[in-house]
Design an enzyme around this catalytic site. Structure first.
Site, mmCIF file in Angstrom:
data_model
loop_
_atom_site.group_PDB
_atom_site.id
_atom_site.type_symbol
_atom_site.label_atom_id
_atom_site.label_comp_id
_atom_site.label_asym_id
_atom_site.label_seq_id
_atom_site.Cartn_x
_atom_site.Cartn_y
_atom_site.Cartn_z
ATOM 1 C CG ASP A 111 -2.184 0.801 1.000
ATOM 2 O OD1 ASP A 111 -2.191 1.656 0.088
ATOM 3 O OD2 ASP A 111 -3.162 0.593 1.730
ATOM 4 C CD1 TRP A 112 1.015 5.620 -3.670
ATOM 5 C CD2 TRP A 112 0.411 3.482 -3.786
ATOM 6 N NE1 TRP A 112 1.079 5.234 -5.001
ATOM 7 C CE2 TRP A 112 0.721 3.928 -5.099
ATOM 8 C CE3 TRP A 112 0.017 2.162 -3.621
ATOM 9 C CZ2 TRP A 112 0.635 3.102 -6.225
ATOM 10 C CZ3 TRP A 112 -0.060 1.337 -4.740
ATOM 11 C CH2 TRP A 112 0.239 1.802 -6.005
#
Length: 806
Positions: A229-230
């Site tokens: 995930d970012w």
């Protein structure tokens, strides 16, 4: 390895560079070897490819795309083929925008109704969520690009999501929180999986060898790419060892250098890097073939809008229809009240925000249906402020009408990524309006718009209740077509609606506020808890009304499945969702009283009967045995139940199933809450018996200096005055913005600052702040202000000089 020869021609630095993004949304390329950059973008219910400055919170607009209903909405359709159709359109639009990886669907479980991202997830049931997700993935990937199923795994709260440690027993992890991923991954083979931000039992998911290697790679045979995930990377080398190929977004080469150094020092075997590179290359070359033709797909905006409308129509749930007030009589004078009728609430907030190609609203869509509207009043302020003048005008209009259509729900600032809801209530000003309208005209039909369960102590004040959830850009007309009877509603709830939040099994342990969150309720989430513990709910899982009626008969069961007959016994054509539940007749291993193990949706004309067969599969009778560490089947008599909802079982039969002979994994007397199903208030001692070990300390150690994985919120305990000052400044800004009505901006502070771990400053700034600079910031926070400032400035200067030399 598939690309061994190509990898041999890469330098160590080139291989490492592929493991991190080039920028916010793109991967790195190697031009001399023909390795192209690929583009990833959000898209659980519509493409969010940003043309301007990139961000992860939905702040900047994206290229227009069809906004389909959210996953929480489509789950109410219980239609896998519809999910695949939506996926088809999503994939087509992704190819038209030259998008290689579409970041969705999201399939985390709805453990608690207050999770702020529930609108983006399908269900409280893993079987339903997994089957629907598999449909989406097949539809997306038929175009040659990649879907990305997320967030793997046990990511069930938004508060402190980047650092919270999920403490969950192995059986619950497998049966509840991983089963949807297992179904989606094994049945539809997504090319990409996204690891979640959180820890699971002490290890960040993207570094968690048990999740990433034992289960995902070995048990499920997954050979695709895992992307963080970012900003979700903690220790880059540990993540690579676990098989987390791609870190996003870019760290401007910082973590690539860590990989190179780890190989040179012997900490990391270069063969591990080569295997990760090989999987990423396969994703790149496979998805690039989707753009090989000379012409990109032409998107028929109206066709896609019509598909979004069909998806909404089939997902709308009729929850109440007292005195058959619906469908509306065309002669009735109708007053339309509620801000949402003019400004629809049709999607969630955060990284999934779609810039729609078109947008229906109720007032404009009235011309397409036969409703005798006598006027419109907003009735309330959208973001909760009291407005007596609006309320009075709404009541005056209601007195002139035969029927009131009241549009209510939750606003965009209440349901948002990065934040959990504070309660399950409607805004007070909407309830005040409903109270006043009830006195003026009791013939009220409420149209509800929100992405998750709410309390409804006001339910007696409405005669009709139509729940549209978050129904996408075409949802307004879809709702009107249900209200007029042009569409017979066929949606059924994919989550339970409790009478009050305190009735929910996780309420005492949600959210985790500091170090960890304990899943003490175990297997007993949603209907598994309510039905087993005999807790009354407002609307049960699987519930939904129709304008016709359906009868069930003639159940026969054998080792292959259940067969029965459904008859449309009403006067209108319609669709029915039949649900297969299974319960075990013995009590040697604790279980829920019933579990969903199959479902089907079918269309029946008035008076028509059809024979239905729901097959059993490898998940019908299994449970995870923590002694043998594998799936087992208990020999027992099983009750096979066919229902119109989890609480409305129409047919049942018994079937004896041979077992696998595994030992009983539990001492019954040590786990009384779980064997009784009364699992909403489990003691720490009993939870530790279930876990098999002591629970970690759930609170911050305030005596220790702040580190990379501590959050900005912990600055309140910092030794450094500058950190404490920053904390108080942030909390004051949040309070002040809330006070003046800037709730979205206030939310942004909580999402992007307050709950952010310090490492996120480096991981999310694209190289503007690196880890050595972060060391200086931490020195300042821990009481060495001038030493830290000097270190920060020195490392900043080094970074600038390095950038200039390139």
């Amino acid at each position: 390895m598939k690309y061994r020869d190509l990898i041999k021609h890469m330098t160590l630095e080139e291989k490492a560079s592929l493991m991190s993004g080039k920028d916010f949304w793109q991967t790195q390329e190697i031009e001399r070897l023909g390795v192209k950059s690929i583009f990833l973008a959000d898209g659980p219910h519509g493409i969010r490819k940003q043309a301007a400055a990139a961000d992860h919170l939905g702040l900047n607009p994206s290229i227009p795309a069809t906004c389909f209903p959210t996953a929480a909405t489509v789950a109410n359709s219980w239609n896998v083929e519809l999910g695949e159709k939506i996926g088809h359109y999503l994939g087509k639009e992704a190819v038209s925008q030259k998008l290689n990886v579409l970041l969705g669907p999201g399939i985390n479980m709805k453990r608690d109704p207050l999770c702020g991202r529930n609108f983006e997830y399908f269900s409280e049931d893993p079987y339903l969520a997994g089957k629907l997700a598999a449909g989406y993935i097949k539809g997306i990937q038929e175009h040659g690009i990649s879907a990305c199923v997320k967030h793997f795994a046990a990511n069930n709260q938004e508060e402190r999501r980047m650092s919270i440690d999920t403490i969950v027993d192995e059986r619950t992890l497998r049966e509840i929180y991983l089963t949807a991923f297992e179904i989606a991954i094994t049945e539809s083979k997504p090319l990409t999986v996204m690891s979640s931000y959180n820890k699971v039992n002490g290890a960040y998911t993207n570094e968690n060898l048990h999740l990433m290697q034992d289960i995902l790679r070995e048990e499920w045979g997954y050979d695709g790419v895992v992307v963080t995930d970012w900003g979700g990377s903690n220790d880059r080398v540990a993540g690579l060892i676990a098989g987390n190929e791609l870190e996003m977004p870019t760290t401007a080469g910082e973590t690539n250098a860590e990989i190179v150094e780890a190989i040179k020092s012997g900490e990391l075997d270069e063969d591990v890097l080569d295997q990760c590179v090989d999987r990423l290359l396969d994703l790149i070359f496979t998805t690039e073939q989707a753009f090989a033709g000379e012409h990109k797909p032409v998107i028929d905006v109206k066709e896609h809008h019509a598909a979004a409308q069909q998806a909404a129509e089939e997902s709308i749930v009729l929850l109440k229809n007292e005195d058959s007030i619906l469908p509306l009589n065309p002669q009735s004078k109708v007053a339309i009240i509620g801000d949402f009728a003019d400004q629809p609430r049709y999607q969630g907030a955060g990284s999934s925000i779609v810039n729609p190609t078109m947008l229906d609203n109720t007032l404009n869509a009235l011309k397409h249906v036969n409703i005798n509207s006598i006027g419109y009043e907003p009735g309330y302020d959208r973001y909760g402020n009291k407005n007596s003048a609006k309320l009075a005008r709404a009541c005056a209009l209601a007195k002139q009408a035969d029927v009131v259509l009241l549009y209510i729900g939750l606003d965009e600032a209440t349901e948002a990524e990065g934040l959990d809801r504070q309660n399950m209530k409607l805004p007070a000003n909407q309830i005040a309006l409903l109270d006043a309208l009830y006195q003026a005209n009791p013939n009220i039909i409420a149209v509800l718009s929100c992405g998750s369960a709410i309390e409804m102590p006001w339910i007696h004040q409405v005669k009709g209740l139509v729940h549209g959830y978050l129904s996408g850009q075409a949802g307004a007309l879809a709702v009107l077509r249900v209200l007029t009877g042009e569409v017979n509603p066929s949606g059924k709830l994919a989550e339970s609606y409790p009478l009050r939040y305190e009735d929910t099994p996780a309420s005492r342990n949600f959210p985790g506020k500091e170090v960890s969150v304990e899943y003490r309720e175990g297997l007993f989430i949603g209907y598994r808890y309510y039905d087993t513990a005999n807790v009354q709910v407002l609307y049960p899982f699987g519930y939904g009304l129709s304008y016709t009626s359906f009868d069930y008969s003639d159940l026969t069961v054998n080792e292959t499945g259940a067969e029965f007959t459904i008859t449309n016994s009403g006067k209108l054509d319609g669709m029915e969702i039949a649900q297969l539940y299974v319960g075990c007749a013995t009590s040697s291993i604790f279980r829920a009283s019933k579990e969903l193990k199959g479902f089907t949706k079918l269309f029946l004309r008035a008076g028509e009967s059809k024979t239905v067969h729901i097959p059993f599969d490898d998940k019908t009778f299994r449970y995870f045995n923590v002694k043998t560490n594998r799936w087992e089947v208990e020999e027992a008599n099983y009750t096979i139940m066919i229902g119109a909802s989890s609480a409305d079982i129409r047919l049942q039969a018994s079937l004896h199933v041979a077992g696998s002979g595994a030992p009983v994994p539990y001492e019954k007397e040590q786990l009384p809450s779980y064997y009784s199903g009364q699992a909403s208030n489990v003691s720490q001692a009993e939870f530790e018996q279930l876990l098999g070990h002591a629970v970690p300390t759930a609170t911050w150690d305030r005596s220790q200096p702040l580190g990379y994985n501590d959050t900005i919120a912990q600055c309140q305990y910092a030794k450094g005055w500058i950190a404490r000052l920053a904390f108080h400044g942030i909390t004051f800004a949040h309070w002040f913005l809330q006070k003046i009505g800037k709730r979205s901006t206030a939310n942004l502070i909580m999402m992007s600052v307050y709950h952010m771990p310090f490492r996120g400053i480096a991981r999310m700034t694209g190289g503007i702040v690196n880890m050595p600079m972060l060391d200086g910031i931490l020195m300042m926070a821990n009481g060495s202000f001038f030493k830290g400032l000097r270190h920060l400035l020195k490392e900043r200067k080094k970074l600038m000089q390095t950038a200039k030399s390139k």
